[in-house]
Scaffold this motif. Structure first.
Motif, PDB file in Angstrom:
ATOM      1  N   ALA A   1       0.816  -1.222   0.000  1.00  0.00           N
ATOM      2  CA  ALA A   1       0.000   0.000   0.000  1.00  0.00           C
ATOM      3  C   ALA A   1       0.843   1.263   0.000  1.00  0.00           C
ATOM      4  O   ALA A   1       0.301   2.362  -0.188  1.00  0.00           O
ATOM      5  CB  ALA A   1      -0.943   0.001   1.182  1.00  0.00           C
TER       6      ALA A   1
ATOM      7  N   GLN B   1      -4.235   2.448  -9.760  1.00  0.00           N
ATOM      8  CA  GLN B   1      -3.953   2.872  -8.383  1.00  0.00           C
ATOM      9  C   GLN B   1      -5.103   3.736  -7.891  1.00  0.00           C
ATOM     10  O   GLN B   1      -5.288   4.860  -8.356  1.00  0.00           O
ATOM     11  CB  GLN B   1      -2.643   3.647  -8.318  1.00  0.00           C
ATOM     12  CG  GLN B   1      -2.236   4.050  -6.906  1.00  0.00           C
ATOM     13  CD  GLN B   1      -0.933   4.836  -6.883  1.00  0.00           C
ATOM     14  OE1 GLN B   1      -0.611   5.559  -7.822  1.00  0.00           O
ATOM     15  NE2 GLN B   1      -0.178   4.687  -5.806  1.00  0.00           N
TER      16      GLN B   1
ATOM     17  N   GLU C   1      -3.858   3.880  -2.135  1.00  0.00           N
ATOM     18  CA  GLU C   1      -3.565   2.446  -2.220  1.00  0.00           C
ATOM     19  C   GLU C   1      -2.357   2.176  -3.114  1.00  0.00           C
ATOM     20  O   GLU C   1      -1.871   3.062  -3.816  1.00  0.00           O
ATOM     21  CB  GLU C   1      -4.783   1.694  -2.760  1.00  0.00           C
ATOM     22  CG  GLU C   1      -6.012   1.818  -1.872  1.00  0.00           C
ATOM     23  CD  GLU C   1      -7.167   0.991  -2.394  1.00  0.00           C
ATOM     24  OE1 GLU C   1      -8.286   1.175  -1.874  1.00  0.00           O
ATOM     25  OE2 GLU C   1      -6.962   0.178  -3.314  1.00  0.00           O
TER      26      GLU C   1
END
Lengths: 114, 110
Positions: free
Chosen positions: A107, B38, B42
């Motif tokens: 992430a 994306q 994230e």
């Protein structure tokens, strides 16, 4: 579920300090990668590893180092943080899927160097 | 060296509009091609891929065809939704090394 995790998610540090960003994957992948993401540049490869004790430089490796002591972890160290290293950092690991390697991303860690 | 060029953003569309994001590449070998997406806050997720000429990758209504003659891999979707708002990256891989384009931000409005 297997996954790839990065920590911390956000970090603020001062110029000249040593900083280590963690990356941990539970897929048992041999290949792991570190990228930085900057506006106008997309993702650029910093370092990568094809297995335990293997490390290789990417296109923007100056000022960064990695070590691979086990399959699961590839920590990224900034030896002496500089303002130019303010960025978002992504770790990835990859596995073969048929004819091609597929990379799976964490992430990200947002690092600010003041 | 290998490189990927994709259209500048941001791209702003109304919901249900047709989407095209252009991508061309230069490679010394014979790459496989990807689109990654994306979402805000994230990491990148693989959207679709194609491994050889004339292959069509598809997922979630998105499609892209590997065109060797024009070295292109344009992303298309017939009807975008607000939930498609994200940054889209075109990428190529030779061996295990990915090369990314700079990304195209898509904003879909009601």
């Amino acid at each position: 579920d297997a996954e790839i995790t990065q920590s911390p998610r956000h970090k603020i540090t001062e110029t000249g300090r040593q900083v280590t960003l963690a990356c941990h994957q539970t897929w048992n992948h041999n290949n792991m990668f570190w990228y930085r993401q900057d506006l106008g540049h997309g993702l650029r490869l910093i370092h990568y590893s094809y297995g335990v004790h293997d490390t290789n430089k990417g296109e923007v490796s100056d000022g960064y180092s990695v070590s691979r002591s086990n399959t699961e972890d590839l920590p990224l160290t900034l030896e002496s943080a500089a303002s130019s290293q303010t960025s978002v950092y992504f770790c990835a690991s990859s596995a073969r899927a048929g004819e091609v390697d597929i990379q799976y991303f964490g992430a990200g860690t947002r690092l600010s160097v003041l | 060296g290998d490189s990927v060029t994709q259209m500048e953003g941001p791209v702003t569309l109304s919901e249900e509009a047709f989407l095209t994001i252009n991508c061309t590449y230069t490679a010394t070998g014979y790459p496989s091609l990807f689109w990654y997406v994306q979402y805000p806050g994230e990491g990148l997720q693989l959207l679709l891929k194609a491994t050889k000429a004339d292959d069509k990758g598809s997922n979630k209504g998105f499609e892209a065809t590997y065109r060797k003659e024009t070295t292109s891999f344009h992303l298309e979707k017939g009807s975008v939704q607000v939930s498609d708002s994200a940054v889209y990256f075109c990428a190529l891989i030779i061996g295990s090394k990915l090369t990314f384009g700079t990304g195209t931000r898509l904003q879909v409005t009601l």
